[in-house]
Design a protein around this motif. Sequence first.
Motif, mmCIF file in Angstrom:
data_model
loop_
_atom_site.group_PDB
_atom_site.id
_atom_site.type_symbol
_atom_site.label_atom_id
_atom_site.label_comp_id
_atom_site.label_asym_id
_atom_site.label_seq_id
_atom_site.Cartn_x
_atom_site.Cartn_y
_atom_site.Cartn_z
ATOM 1 N N THR A 58 2.037 2.012 13.329
ATOM 2 C CA THR A 58 0.895 2.092 12.416
ATOM 3 C C THR A 58 1.034 1.068 11.298
ATOM 4 O O THR A 58 0.072 0.357 10.946
ATOM 5 C CB THR A 58 0.778 3.512 11.824
ATOM 6 O OG1 THR A 58 0.568 4.439 12.880
ATOM 7 C CG2 THR A 58 -0.360 3.593 10.820
ATOM 8 N N ASN A 97 -1.031 4.642 5.483
ATOM 9 C CA ASN A 97 -1.276 5.241 6.799
ATOM 10 C C ASN A 97 0.017 5.591 7.535
ATOM 11 O O ASN A 97 0.067 6.580 8.273
ATOM 12 C CB ASN A 97 -2.128 4.296 7.653
ATOM 13 C CG ASN A 97 -3.573 4.275 7.195
ATOM 14 O OD1 ASN A 97 -4.330 5.199 7.419
ATOM 15 N ND2 ASN A 97 -3.959 3.193 6.512
ATOM 16 N N VAL A 128 1.014 9.353 8.849
ATOM 17 C CA VAL A 128 1.500 9.691 10.190
ATOM 18 C C VAL A 128 2.774 10.515 10.107
ATOM 19 O O VAL A 128 2.948 11.523 10.814
ATOM 20 C CB VAL A 128 1.735 8.406 11.010
ATOM 21 C CG1 VAL A 128 2.501 8.719 12.297
ATOM 22 C CG2 VAL A 128 0.416 7.742 11.334
ATOM 23 N N GLY A 152 -3.063 7.789 11.757
ATOM 24 C CA GLY A 152 -2.761 6.373 11.930
ATOM 25 C C GLY A 152 -3.969 5.472 11.699
ATOM 26 O O GLY A 152 -3.816 4.247 11.614
#
Length: 772
Positions: free
Chosen positions: A390, A409, A413, A733
């Motif tokens: 990601t 992000n 995740v 993600g």
Amino acid sequence: MTTSLIDPAVVAIDPVCGMKVDPAKAAATIEFEGESFYFCGKGCAAKFSADPMKYLQPKPAPEAPIQAAPGMKYTCPMDPEIVRDQPGACPKCGMALEPMTVTLDEANPELESMTRRFWTGVALTLPLLAIMVSELMPGQPLQHLLGGGLGWFEFAIATPVVLWGGWPFFQRGWASIVNRSLNMFTLIAIGSGAAYLYSVVAVAAPGAVPASFRMPDGKVGLYFEAAAVITVLVLLGQVLELRARSQTGSAIKALLGLTPKTARRVATDGSEHDVDLAEVHVGDRLRVRPGERVPTDGVVVDGASSVDESMVSGEPISVEKEKDAKVIGGTINGTGTFTMRTERVGSDTLLAQIVKMVSEAQRTRAPIQRLADRVAGYFVPAVLLAAVATFVAWAFYGPAPQYAHALVNAVAVLIIACPCALGLATPMAIMVGTGRGAHEGILFRNAEALETMEKVDTLVVDKTGTLTEGKPKVTVVVAAEGFEETEVLRLAASLEKASEHPLAAAVIAAARDRGLEMAAVEAFQSATGTGISGMVQGRGVTVANAAGIVKSGTSVEGLRDRAEALQREGQTVMYVAVDSTLAGLIAVADPIKATTEEALAQLLSKGIKVIMVTGDNRITAAAVAGRLGIDFEADVLPQQKADLVKRLQAEGRIVAMAGDGVNDAPALAQANVGVAMGTGTDVAMEAGGITLVRGDLRGVAKAHELSQATMRNIRQNLFFAFFYNAIGVPIAGGVLFPFFGVLLSPMISAAAMSFSSVSVIANSLRLRSTRI
């Protein structure tokens, strides 16, 4: 005894008058055998002097930190192989360890610690959320007010939340790395730690932050509120999870709460005194008054009453108790009064054994959990790789500022993934399911028995004591030529005194009813499933079924027709031989239990094939099986019962065996699931995977229903866990961003992660109200 001044720091309740002891006014304490005792001095001293050990109570010790009780062991619900002497965190999954022995003590130091950290974190995080909201307001009032000190203000507030409130998560995350057992706390520690450390660098050395991390206006974004909110939401999840987990033991706690603290002991002179339950010994006579709980296991010696045994057996109808009837500790006496003789105390009581069996079953692992275990072994590394992927994807292909989006992000995740939901799916359902069974008088020895019971399609069931009452009565005594009925019965009863078979008790009771005096037995021998023999007053006596009597070399021709006629009526016939000569026969009738037909109807409606197996002859077995409408196998020896189970298993059937005697033990052990009647022998209960406390065959149908409900619940939990992560990780993600412009905040990820475990536990708790 010595008298000393009372400790002014002690505040206590006087056990006689119930008054609060005022340290300034209390008269004195008494030292006795190394312990300090007190009294208030308001008229109670005379009572203390008359019988000090009856009235005196130890002074309460100063409050000390909660520590492990002596001998207490702690284990992990997800990894039951982990056993420790002290409470703490599991070195494999990081979850809080639970005591292996359930007690009524409600103290939970882990829950208290997490709750304290949570509320402190909430108070400190609210200003951070206010700042975040202020950024969306015209003029950004808080930013304008704090100016250049805003970053340091956020740092000052977020630091205690993240470092003190989240310290257990960092400890567990570090331990997971050291122990090479990556878990949920690995992800939490890395995710919240990355957001916090990045923000610290951004405040302390903003010039060191690369341009790719900066906003379009050149400012450096801070994520203190994200790190703090993540920590608080994870703490909330831990608090909710710990509270929910404590409810999974409610069934055992309810059973523990049944035992009264005192008993009314009847002395040899007839006087009665209330004593501590710990002071009750085997053989003591206890008085049980109306409305009281039976103190311990025993037998009624005087009086009569009805006793509510529902909390132990699951049977709502009270059971009438008269002389010689068994009573169970913790059950509730009705309106009558009776005196009982204690037979079992402490850990030997039925209630204590139930608690022990349920506790042990809750710590076993069901075969279905192997799937979750295999997935969990790869889960955390896969999430770490997903977080790296990601970050790389956003760093190279995302909009500006690429690295800021990549960091946010990647953290989302890490935070949203929850291996705990996967790991808890099976053990939580097993814990609640086995506890629910205990409420119904169904005791599962392990999780494998609970899982396998769902698949059972064939039930092999013993006749005597399982389908029938197991309390047979002699109906007919027939003497052969040259013998008298009373002599046949007396010799048979003398021999049967050395036997434990249910039919033996019937023969002995019949002899006693006729006032016959039984003689001593020598050289006693038992051939399980055929009969017994021995010397009675110098004569060789044999009591056996048709196969056993013929094997002994005795002809039965003289009474064969009479025996067959009795057998066609469903009665069991025992032949009696004296010095290898047929002396007569004894017919015994064992009535079918009132609940048997209902139980069989329930099982047959579920598509379960029922086969009765018995050592009785074919004629008697046919009479019983014909009335019940089931298949049967007759003249079966104990080992042949096990062979029958093997044959059915070879046909691809999943077989449960229900029985109550020593002769059923081989078949109980061979079956996929052994179901032992709690009214039977200890050997049968040791061999069975399930014990029915009541000895009621309806419990088999209930066990099957509970197994289905529990396994359905486990599959739901596993689906929730798999589905949640399969959907949550890609969304965190940023997979929706190219299509809808949607990004998942790490704070939302933390909330979703925290509630995922709670949802699994909440779903498991539904089993407590399942109708079976």
